[in-house]
Design a protein around this motif. Structure first.
Motif, PDB file in Angstrom:
ATOM      1  N   ILE A  31      57.402  74.525 126.052  1.00  0.00           N
ATOM      2  CA  ILE A  31      58.246  73.861 127.056  1.00  0.00           C
ATOM      3  C   ILE A  31      57.912  72.384 127.172  1.00  0.00           C
ATOM      4  O   ILE A  31      58.676  71.613 127.743  1.00  0.00           O
ATOM      5  CB  ILE A  31      58.106  74.519 128.453  1.00  0.00           C
ATOM      6  N   ASN A  32      56.757  71.969 126.631  1.00  0.00           N
ATOM      7  CA  ASN A  32      56.368  70.558 126.729  1.00  0.00           C
ATOM      8  C   ASN A  32      56.597  69.794 125.441  1.00  0.00           C
ATOM      9  O   ASN A  32      56.337  68.598 125.367  1.00  0.00           O
ATOM     10  CB  ASN A  32      54.905  70.450 127.130  1.00  0.00           C
ATOM     11  N   ARG A  33      57.026  70.465 124.395  1.00  0.00           N
ATOM     12  CA  ARG A  33      57.239  69.772 123.120  1.00  0.00           C
ATOM     13  C   ARG A  33      58.612  69.139 123.085  1.00  0.00           C
ATOM     14  O   ARG A  33      59.602  69.789 123.410  1.00  0.00           O
ATOM     15  CB  ARG A  33      57.122  70.772 121.971  1.00  0.00           C
ATOM     16  N   GLN A  34      58.653  67.881 122.700  1.00  0.00           N
ATOM     17  CA  GLN A  34      59.917  67.154 122.628  1.00  0.00           C
ATOM     18  C   GLN A  34      60.213  66.817 121.164  1.00  0.00           C
ATOM     19  O   GLN A  34      59.330  66.345 120.458  1.00  0.00           O
ATOM     20  CB  GLN A  34      59.825  65.844 123.418  1.00  0.00           C
ATOM     21  N   PRO A  35      61.450  67.061 120.722  1.00  0.00           N
ATOM     22  CA  PRO A  35      61.785  66.643 119.353  1.00  0.00           C
ATOM     23  C   PRO A  35      61.882  65.119 119.259  1.00  0.00           C
ATOM     24  O   PRO A  35      62.276  64.461 120.214  1.00  0.00           O
ATOM     25  CB  PRO A  35      63.152  67.297 119.120  1.00  0.00           C
ATOM     26  N   GLY A  36      61.480  64.563 118.116  1.00  0.00           N
ATOM     27  CA  GLY A  36      61.609  63.124 117.900  1.00  0.00           C
ATOM     28  C   GLY A  36      63.067  62.753 117.669  1.00  0.00           C
ATOM     29  O   GLY A  36      63.947  63.619 117.604  1.00  0.00           O
ATOM     30  N   THR A  37      63.317  61.462 117.538  1.00  0.00           N
ATOM     31  CA  THR A  37      64.704  60.992 117.415  1.00  0.00           C
ATOM     32  C   THR A  37      65.405  61.597 116.197  1.00  0.00           C
ATOM     33  O   THR A  37      66.527  62.116 116.305  1.00  0.00           O
ATOM     34  CB  THR A  37      64.733  59.462 117.286  1.00  0.00           C
ATOM     35  N   ALA A  38      64.714  61.547 115.042  1.00  0.00           N
ATOM     36  CA  ALA A  38      65.339  62.043 113.812  1.00  0.00           C
ATOM     37  C   ALA A  38      65.576  63.542 113.904  1.00  0.00           C
ATOM     38  O   ALA A  38      66.667  64.039 113.598  1.00  0.00           O
ATOM     39  CB  ALA A  38      64.447  61.712 112.620  1.00  0.00           C
ATOM     40  N   LEU A  39      64.544  64.255 114.368  1.00  0.00           N
ATOM     41  CA  LEU A  39      64.663  65.709 114.463  1.00  0.00           C
ATOM     42  C   LEU A  39      65.771  66.083 115.452  1.00  0.00           C
ATOM     43  O   LEU A  39      66.538  67.012 115.224  1.00  0.00           O
ATOM     44  CB  LEU A  39      63.319  66.305 114.918  1.00  0.00           C
ATOM     45  N   ARG A  40      65.849  65.324 116.539  1.00  0.00           N
ATOM     46  CA  ARG A  40      66.875  65.619 117.541  1.00  0.00           C
ATOM     47  C   ARG A  40      68.266  65.486 116.924  1.00  0.00           C
ATOM     48  O   ARG A  40      69.125  66.366 117.090  1.00  0.00           O
ATOM     49  CB  ARG A  40      66.737  64.668 118.737  1.00  0.00           C
ATOM     50  N   ALA A  41      68.475  64.402 116.176  1.00  0.00           N
ATOM     51  CA  ALA A  41      69.772  64.199 115.526  1.00  0.00           C
ATOM     52  C   ALA A  41      70.067  65.344 114.565  1.00  0.00           C
ATOM     53  O   ALA A  41      71.182  65.880 114.525  1.00  0.00           O
ATOM     54  CB  ALA A  41      69.776  62.864 114.786  1.00  0.00           C
ATOM     55  N   ALA A  42      69.037  65.756 113.820  1.00  0.00           N
ATOM     56  CA  ALA A  42      69.221  66.862 112.878  1.00  0.00           C
ATOM     57  C   ALA A  42      69.572  68.145 113.622  1.00  0.00           C
ATOM     58  O   ALA A  42      70.450  68.904 113.208  1.00  0.00           O
ATOM     59  CB  ALA A  42      67.943  67.044 112.061  1.00  0.00           C
ATOM     60  N   LEU A  43      68.893  68.368 114.766  1.00  0.00           N
ATOM     61  CA  LEU A  43      69.150  69.585 115.546  1.00  0.00           C
ATOM     62  C   LEU A  43      70.568  69.574 116.111  1.00  0.00           C
ATOM     63  O   LEU A  43      71.217  70.615 116.190  1.00  0.00           O
ATOM     64  CB  LEU A  43      68.131  69.706 116.677  1.00  0.00           C
ATOM     65  N   VAL A  44      71.033  68.391 116.517  1.00  0.00           N
ATOM     66  CA  VAL A  44      72.403  68.293 117.035  1.00  0.00           C
ATOM     67  C   VAL A  44      73.389  68.649 115.923  1.00  0.00           C
ATOM     68  O   VAL A  44      74.364  69.381 116.141  1.00  0.00           O
ATOM     69  CB  VAL A  44      72.679  66.875 117.578  1.00  0.00           C
ATOM     70  N   ALA A  45      73.136  68.141 114.715  1.00  0.00           N
ATOM     71  CA  ALA A  45      74.096  68.321 113.618  1.00  0.00           C
ATOM     72  C   ALA A  45      74.065  69.728 113.037  1.00  0.00           C
ATOM     73  O   ALA A  45      75.086  70.226 112.554  1.00  0.00           O
ATOM     74  CB  ALA A  45      73.811  67.293 112.526  1.00  0.00           C
ATOM     75  N   THR A  46      72.891  70.376 113.082  1.00  0.00           N
ATOM     76  CA  THR A  46      72.729  71.658 112.394  1.00  0.00           C
ATOM     77  C   THR A  46      73.790  72.710 112.738  1.00  0.00           C
ATOM     78  O   THR A  46      74.435  73.251 111.843  1.00  0.00           O
ATOM     79  CB  THR A  46      71.318  72.221 112.646  1.00  0.00           C
ATOM     80  N   PRO A  47      74.001  73.004 114.058  1.00  0.00           N
ATOM     81  CA  PRO A  47      74.991  74.051 114.343  1.00  0.00           C
ATOM     82  C   PRO A  47      76.396  73.718 113.829  1.00  0.00           C
ATOM     83  O   PRO A  47      77.102  74.613 113.350  1.00  0.00           O
ATOM     84  CB  PRO A  47      74.980  74.153 115.873  1.00  0.00           C
ATOM     85  N   PHE A  48      76.756  72.442 113.895  1.00  0.00           N
ATOM     86  CA  PHE A  48      78.071  72.052 113.375  1.00  0.00           C
ATOM     87  C   PHE A  48      78.146  72.315 111.863  1.00  0.00           C
ATOM     88  O   PHE A  48      79.117  72.894 111.374  1.00  0.00           O
ATOM     89  CB  PHE A  48      78.336  70.570 113.651  1.00  0.00           C
ATOM     90  N   LEU A  49      77.083  71.902 111.160  1.00  0.00           N
ATOM     91  CA  LEU A  49      77.058  72.102 109.714  1.00  0.00           C
ATOM     92  C   LEU A  49      77.095  73.577 109.364  1.00  0.00           C
ATOM     93  O   LEU A  49      77.819  73.994 108.451  1.00  0.00           O
ATOM     94  CB  LEU A  49      75.803  71.436 109.124  1.00  0.00           C
ATOM     95  N   LEU A  50      76.304  74.369 110.105  1.00  0.00           N
ATOM     96  CA  LEU A  50      76.259  75.807 109.838  1.00  0.00           C
ATOM     97  C   LEU A  50      77.634  76.429 110.032  1.00  0.00           C
ATOM     98  O   LEU A  50      78.086  77.251 109.220  1.00  0.00           O
ATOM     99  CB  LEU A  50      75.239  76.480 110.751  1.00  0.00           C
ATOM    100  N   LEU A  51      78.286  76.017 111.105  1.00  0.00           N
ATOM    101  CA  LEU A  51      79.617  76.543 111.403  1.00  0.00           C
ATOM    102  C   LEU A  51      80.582  76.212 110.265  1.00  0.00           C
ATOM    103  O   LEU A  51      81.339  77.072 109.788  1.00  0.00           O
ATOM    104  CB  LEU A  51      80.112  75.911 112.709  1.00  0.00           C
ATOM    105  N   PHE A  52      80.540  74.959 109.858  1.00  0.00           N
ATOM    106  CA  PHE A  52      81.405  74.510 108.779  1.00  0.00           C
ATOM    107  C   PHE A  52      81.104  75.279 107.489  1.00  0.00           C
ATOM    108  O   PHE A  52      82.010  75.749 106.785  1.00  0.00           O
ATOM    109  CB  PHE A  52      81.201  73.007 108.558  1.00  0.00           C
ATOM    110  N   LEU A  53      79.808  75.433 107.229  1.00  0.00           N
ATOM    111  CA  LEU A  53      79.371  76.125 106.009  1.00  0.00           C
ATOM    112  C   LEU A  53      79.856  77.574 106.024  1.00  0.00           C
ATOM    113  O   LEU A  53      80.373  78.079 105.020  1.00  0.00           O
ATOM    114  CB  LEU A  53      77.837  76.081 105.943  1.00  0.00           C
ATOM    115  N   ALA A  54      79.702  78.225 107.185  1.00  0.00           N
ATOM    116  CA  ALA A  54      80.121  79.622 107.293  1.00  0.00           C
ATOM    117  C   ALA A  54      81.616  79.742 107.010  1.00  0.00           C
ATOM    118  O   ALA A  54      82.063  80.645 106.281  1.00  0.00           O
ATOM    119  CB  ALA A  54      79.799  80.145 108.696  1.00  0.00           C
ATOM    120  N   TYR A  55      82.394  78.809 107.576  1.00  0.00           N
ATOM    121  CA  TYR A  55      83.827  78.843 107.345  1.00  0.00           C
ATOM    122  C   TYR A  55      84.137  78.630 105.862  1.00  0.00           C
ATOM    123  O   TYR A  55      84.957  79.340 105.262  1.00  0.00           O
ATOM    124  CB  TYR A  55      84.513  77.756 108.178  1.00  0.00           C
TER     125      TYR A  55
END
Lengths: 261, 270
Positions: free
Chosen positions: B4-28
């Motif tokens: 609960i105290n770990r924060q993602p860094g800027t790059a990781l955060r951007a990657a985490l934001v993009a991941t579900p979108f990419l996965l969704l697109f990939l699945a389609y």
């Protein structure tokens, strides 16, 4: 002689009495501190003075006028919090003290310019001219309370009511605020009622200290009786008025300032 | 360190934001590939390339029969209905919210009614609206108004009640009348909350818009989607869905920007 007069005040919520047999009369220009334990009706008494509530029995008159039914221009108030308007700048908050009584709540043209000039004067006097264009949320607690007091005084009330005005401030700021309030009071000669839970503060600032407490106490039913004024101290001169001999006064009066004033 | 105290860094955060979108697109994409491999004329999951081509055609090429670019036409029609409905509802809710929040008499008279009316499912009264207001623009706007008004009124009157009593009493001691308190104290503090409430009600507003357009309209985004459904034109439907999503997202963004721009004093609270 009495300016504010409360006679035979009883106040109860439902069947629960809060205040009983409160009689007090206050001279114009007096500073009244109201102290007491929590739940002893001091804030209730202030709300009655403010006419935010009306007493179950008895009446409060200011300068002999009929008892008020709702808060109005003759009573200024500062609460512990939320006493300024968050959507107005500091300067507009002071102007509101004069403009809210008009039909649309705002001034136009020359009246507005005059009010803004007066507001700037007030701000300079209360030391907030450097933040005139900021919003209250950016101010410290002490500055917000100074603004609230300045705003209340801008409306020129007959009495000023303070409900634990410095309760949320840190001790250092509180001391500065004491000086600020004393100065302002010397300037305006305003009649002030201040509720506080800090006894030292009450005695330091007040001319009189009213203590609210429950004189009767039923241990099996603590809510059975209401509170009333149990002590009415003369708090001038540090609360020891009778220990200052005439001679000392006389001796002090010639070279230095009057210690009583 | 606890999770609960770990924060993602800027790059990781951007990657985490993009991941579900990419996965969704990939699945389609994979699903589409599988179906198209089995049947090249499959219409259910058109290839992303097909959708892009269709989108380009829809956005740029005029309709052969009417000579208009239908997508822009539909967008304009739908946005007009949506903004009209939302604006009317917001205006009515502001007045009603102020009255209910400030005046005990109005509160006693209306609060119960609003609570009951807000329980009526708006789509259930849609047939009544079509009967009463006809099949034109009015019934669609009215559906949006009816759909979001109870929520807005309840929310805004609650916000007015949340204005600290101290602030109101303070205004009273400055000699303010009920009208001045409403206009100069309550209304300005209500406006940022109004924008907030409108942002929340935009989702339902789109729902009611598309529902009413689906049932009876001759233009509009919802109308088009339900029209081409008959031809199983998934590429058109998906283009419209993505377009609607983008519009809704931009509206939300614009309202948030507006709120921050107009009410800097409220920024801390929102």
């Amino acid at each position: 002689m009495s300016f504010v007069r409360a006679e035979g005040i009883f106040q109860s919520y439902g069947r629960r009495p809060i205040l009983e047999r409160v009689d007090v009369s206050v001279k114009e220009g007096e500073f009244i501190s109201i102290v007491g334990a929590s739940g002893c009706g001091k804030s209730t008494f202030l709300r009655l003075l403010l006419a935010q509530e009306r007493p179950t029995r008895g009446e409060i008159r200011i300068a002999g006028a009929p008892p008020a039914t709702e808060p109005g221009l003759d009573r200024g108030v500062v609460f512990q919090r939320y006493s300024v308007f968050p959507h107005l700048t500091v300067r507009e908050n002071i102007v509101a003290g004069e403009s809210f009584r008009t039909r649309w709540g705002r001034f136009g043209g020359a009246a507005r310019r005059a009010a803004l000039a007066r507001a700037d004067e007030t701000l300079a006097r209360i030391g907030l001219d450097h933040v005139a264009h900021q919003y209250p949320a950016t101010l410290s607690g002490g500055m917000q309370q100074r603004l609230a007091i300045g705003q209340a005084l801008a409306a020129r009330p007959r009495i000023l009511l303070l409900d634990e005005p410095f309760g949320a401030l840190d001790p250092g700021t509180r001391l500065t605020m004491h000086d600020f309030l004393s100065e302002l009071r010397t300037e305006t000669g305003m009649t002030v009622f201040m509720v506080t839970h800090d006894l030292a503060e009450g005695f330091k600032l007040g001319d009189r200290v009213l203590v609210f407490d429950k004189p009767r106490w039923d241990p099996t039913d603590p809510d059975a009786y209401g509170a009333t004024i149990t002590y009415d101290f003369d708090a001038r001169n540090g609360g020891i008025p009778f220990q200052t001999p005439e001679e000392t006064l006389h001796a002090l009066r010639t070279p230095g300032p009057d210690p009583v004033a | 360190m606890r999770w609960i105290n770990r924060q993602p860094g800027t790059a990781l955060r951007a990657a985490l934001v993009a991941t579900p979108f990419l996965l969704l697109f990939l699945a389609y994409w994979i699903g589409s590939e599988i179906r198209l491999a089995a049947n090249p004329s499959d219409r259910l999951l058109p290839a992303p390339g097909t959708i892009a081509a269709t989108a380009e055609r829809l956005f740029t090429e005029p309709d052969r029969r009417s000579g208009q670019i239908l997508l822009w036409h539909d967008t304009l029609a739908s946005l007009l209905r949506l903004t009209a409905g939302v604006a009317i509802a917001a205006a009515v809710a502001t007045v009603a919210g102020l009255a209910i929040g400030l005046l005990p008499h109005v509160r006693a008279a209306l609060a119960g009614l609003v609570a009951v009316v807000s329980m009526i499912p708006p789509l259930a009264v849609l047939p009544i609206l079509f009967i009463v207001f006809g099949l034109g623009e009015l019934s669609k706007v009215v559906l949006i108004v009816i759909g979001i008004l109870p929520f807005l009124i309840r929310d805004l009157s609650q916000r007015v009640l949340e204005i600290p009593r101290e602030t109101i009493v303070k205004a009273e001691t400055l000699g303010a009348s009920s009208g001045v308190i409403a206009l100069r104290v309550a209304l300005p503090q209500l406006l940022p909350r109004l924008i907030q409430a409108v942002r929340l009600s935009l989702g339902p507003a789109w729902l009611f818009l598309i529902a009413s357009e689906a049932i009876s309209a001759d233009q509009g985004l919802g109308y088009r989607i339900f029209l081409v459904r008959r031809f199983l034109a998934m590429d058109v439907i998906l283009t419209y869905v993505i377009w609607i999503t983008l519009l809704a997202f931009l509206m939300d963004l614009a309202l948030r920007w507006l709120s921050r721009r107009l009410f800097p004093w409220a920024e801390a609270g929102l």
